[in-house]
Design a protein around this motif. Structure first.
Motif, PDB file in Angstrom:
ATOM      1  N   GLY A 128      39.252  29.764  52.010  1.00 58.87           N
ATOM      2  CA  GLY A 128      38.613  30.937  51.848  1.00 58.87           C
ATOM      3  C   GLY A 128      38.678  31.742  50.264  1.00 58.87           C
ATOM      4  N   SER A 129      39.688  31.431  49.844  1.00 62.65           N
ATOM      5  CA  SER A 129      39.781  32.183  48.378  1.00 62.65           C
ATOM      6  C   SER A 129      38.434  31.483  47.426  1.00 62.65           C
ATOM      7  CB  SER A 129      41.011  31.958  47.584  1.00 62.65           C
ATOM      8  OG  SER A 129      41.620  30.594  47.537  1.00 62.65           O
ATOM      9  N   ALA A 130      38.510  30.178  47.691  1.00 66.50           N
ATOM     10  CA  ALA A 130      37.250  29.508  47.069  1.00 66.50           C
ATOM     11  C   ALA A 130      35.942  29.918  47.433  1.00 66.50           C
ATOM     12  CB  ALA A 130      37.311  27.941  46.998  1.00 66.50           C
ATOM     13  N   VAL A 131      35.863  30.049  48.960  1.00 66.09           N
ATOM     14  CA  VAL A 131      34.586  30.814  49.301  1.00 66.09           C
ATOM     15  C   VAL A 131      34.212  32.145  48.724  1.00 66.09           C
ATOM     16  CG1 VAL A 131      33.384  31.647  51.453  1.00 66.09           C
ATOM     17  CG2 VAL A 131      34.628  29.498  51.548  1.00 66.09           C
ATOM     18  N   VAL A 132      35.390  33.103  48.547  1.00 67.80           N
ATOM     19  CA  VAL A 132      35.196  34.265  48.042  1.00 67.80           C
ATOM     20  C   VAL A 132      34.394  34.110  46.604  1.00 67.80           C
ATOM     21  CG1 VAL A 132      36.380  36.384  47.370  1.00 67.80           C
ATOM     22  CG2 VAL A 132      36.779  35.279  49.508  1.00 67.80           C
ATOM     23  N   LYS A 133      35.225  33.514  45.810  1.00 62.21           N
ATOM     24  CA  LYS A 133      34.847  33.229  44.306  1.00 62.21           C
ATOM     25  C   LYS A 133      33.393  32.865  44.292  1.00 62.21           C
ATOM     26  CE  LYS A 133      36.361  31.520  39.864  1.00 62.21           C
ATOM     27  NZ  LYS A 133      34.912  31.270  39.454  1.00 62.21           N
ATOM     28  N   GLU A 134      33.096  31.799  45.189  1.00 59.91           N
ATOM     29  CA  GLU A 134      31.648  31.334  45.188  1.00 59.91           C
ATOM     30  C   GLU A 134      30.814  32.173  45.543  1.00 59.91           C
ATOM     31  OE1 GLU A 134      28.495  28.282  44.950  1.00 59.91           O
ATOM     32  OE2 GLU A 134      30.739  28.379  44.107  1.00 59.91           O
ATOM     33  N   LEU A 135      30.811  33.105  46.471  1.00 59.65           N
ATOM     34  CA  LEU A 135      30.199  34.102  46.715  1.00 59.65           C
ATOM     35  C   LEU A 135      29.938  35.314  45.650  1.00 59.65           C
ATOM     36  CD1 LEU A 135      31.060  34.912  50.483  1.00 59.65           C
ATOM     37  CD2 LEU A 135      29.000  33.718  49.905  1.00 59.65           C
ATOM     38  N   LEU A 136      30.892  35.758  45.186  1.00 57.66           N
ATOM     39  CA  LEU A 136      30.788  36.657  44.097  1.00 57.66           C
ATOM     40  C   LEU A 136      30.156  36.031  42.982  1.00 57.66           C
ATOM     41  CD1 LEU A 136      34.581  38.141  44.328  1.00 57.66           C
ATOM     42  CD2 LEU A 136      32.516  39.145  45.243  1.00 57.66           C
ATOM     43  N   ASP A 137      30.522  34.741  42.361  1.00 54.80           N
ATOM     44  CA  ASP A 137      29.897  34.290  41.345  1.00 54.80           C
ATOM     45  C   ASP A 137      28.175  34.036  41.405  1.00 54.80           C
ATOM     46  OD1 ASP A 137      32.203  33.983  40.202  1.00 54.80           O
ATOM     47  OD2 ASP A 137      32.340  31.760  40.616  1.00 54.80           O
ATOM     48  N   HIS A 138      27.630  34.151  42.637  1.00 55.57           N
ATOM     49  CA  HIS A 138      26.413  33.955  42.899  1.00 55.57           C
ATOM     50  C   HIS A 138      25.642  35.368  43.444  1.00 55.57           C
ATOM     51  CE1 HIS A 138      27.571  29.726  42.665  1.00 55.57           C
ATOM     52  NE2 HIS A 138      26.254  29.715  42.280  1.00 55.57           N
TER      53      HIS A 138
END
Length: 295
Positions: free
Chosen positions: A13-23
Motif C-alpha cells: 500500500g505504501s508503494a501504491v500511495v507513492k506511485e499515485l502521488l508521483d503521477h
C-alpha cells in the motif's frame, strides 16, 4: 483522481500511495495509528483515521473519492478464516457506496488461489474451496450490483526493501531450524513481483478505469522454490536439505501449504491492456542485493 487507499502504510500500500502521488493523483490514506498518520502526511497524502473493523468509516472514505484501491488485509494466519470473511464484508461495504457510479475499485487478491497444470491467466476463476476465495466472491457480488470492481492478483512473493512476507518468513525459519529446506526437488514454482512494479500496475488499472475483471501483477512467471532456498542457504551460510513431504511438515509447520505451492502465472493480458512491463530486478537478485539477510 482522488483515490481512497486501504492498507496505505503497508508494504504494498505504501508503494501504491507513492506511485499515485508521483503521477499527479491525490490520496486519502486509511490508517489507525499516529505513526501511520505521520508517514502518510510526510509523503503528501491526506490522512483518513479508521480501520477495517469500522465499515461505516470505510464507506465514508470510499464515497468521498473517485476511486478505491483496497490493499488492507489482516495477515494473522492464526485467524485466517476470520480475516478472509472480514475482507468479504469490507469489500461489500465499500462497494455499496460505489454502485452505479463507474468509479473504479481495485481489490487485492492472490495468484496462489488458482493452482493449475498450466500458467494461470487473468481469466481464470477461483474454484478451490479455500477461505481466501471470499475476496473474489465479494468482488463478483458487488460487480453484479453495478460496481466497477476488479481484482489485482499478487504473487506469493512481492519483494523489495522492507519485505516482511513469505521470503523473510523462510529466512527466519531457517535461522530457527539451523538449516534451509525445500520439499523433495523444490521444483514447484512461485511467481514473483517487485513491489514497485506492483504499485505501477495498480495505478495503471485505476487510470484505465478497471476495464478488466482481473489483473495479474506478475513480474516473473515462476521462480523455483529450490532456487529461493539455495539463495537463503548462501545468504545465511546454513546447510541446504531436501526433505520428503512427511518430514517437511515438521520443518514448515503451518507454512507447508505455501512451501509446496506450485502456481506458475502469466501477466500477458495485464501487460497488453495496461501497457505495463515489469522493470525492476527479479526475486533472486533482489534477495542477494537488498536487506534480506541483514537482520
Amino acid at each position: 483522481m482522488r483515490v481512497f487507499v486501504t492498507g496505505a502504510t503497508g508494504f504494498v500500500g505504501s508503494a501504491v500511495v507513492k506511485e499515485l502521488l508521483d503521477h499527479g493523483h491525490s490520496v486519502l490514506g486509511l490508517t489507525r495509528s499516529d505513526t501511520g498518520a505521520e508517514k502518510l502526511a510526510a509523503v503528501g497524502a491526506t490522512v483518513f483515521r479508521g480501520d477495517l473493523d469500522d465499515l461505516g468509516s470505510l464507506q465514508g472514505g470510499a464515497a468521498s473519492c473517485d476511486a478505491v484501491i483496497h490493499t488492507g488485509f489482516n495477515h494473522d494466519f492464526t485467524r485466517f478464516v476470520e480475516s478472509c470473511e472480514k475482507d468479504r464484508h469490507v469489500i461489500e461495504a465499500m462497494g455499496s457506496v460505489l454502485a452505479g457510479s463507474n468509479r473504479p475499485m481495485i481489490v487485492t487478491s492472490g495468484i496462489g488461489l488458482l493452482r493449475a497444470d498450466r500458467p494461470v491467466v487473468e481469466s481464470d476463476t477461483v474454484t478451490a474451496d479455500i477461505p481466501r476465495k471470499a475476496t473474489e466472491e465479494a468482488v463478483a457480488n458487488i460487480v453484479a450490483k453495478g460496481v466497477n470492481a476488479s481484482v489485482m492478483r499478487l504473487p506469493p512473493s512481492v519483494h523489495g526493501a522492507g519485505d516482511h512476507g513469505f521470503v523473510p518468513l523462510l529466512i527466519n525459519l531457517a535461522r530457527e531450524k539451523g538449516f534451509v529446506a525445500c520439499i523433495e526437488d523444490g521444483d514447484n514454482l512461485w511467481p514473483a513481483v517487485h513491489r514497485l512494479d506492483a504499485a505501477r500496475a495498480y495505478r495503471l488499472a485505476i487510470e484505465d478505469h478497471a476495464s478488466q475483471p482481473a489483473y495479474h501483477a506478475v513480474g516473473e512467471e515462476g521462480v523455483a522454490f529450490a532456487d529461493i532456498a539455495h539463495t537463503i542457504s548462501v545468504g545465511l551460510g546454513l546447510p541446504f536439505k531436501s526433505l520428503s513431504r512427511e518430514h517437511a511438515k515438521d520443518y514448515f509447520g503451518w507454512f507447508s501449504h505455501f512451501a509446496e505451492l506450485d502456481c506458475c502465472a502469466s501477466s500477458g493480458r495485464t501487460q497488453q491492456v495496461l501497457g505495463w512491463l515489469p522493470r525492476e530486478i527479479g526475486l533472486i537478485k533482489d534477495m542477494q542485493t537488498a536487506e534480506y539477510f541483514d537482520h
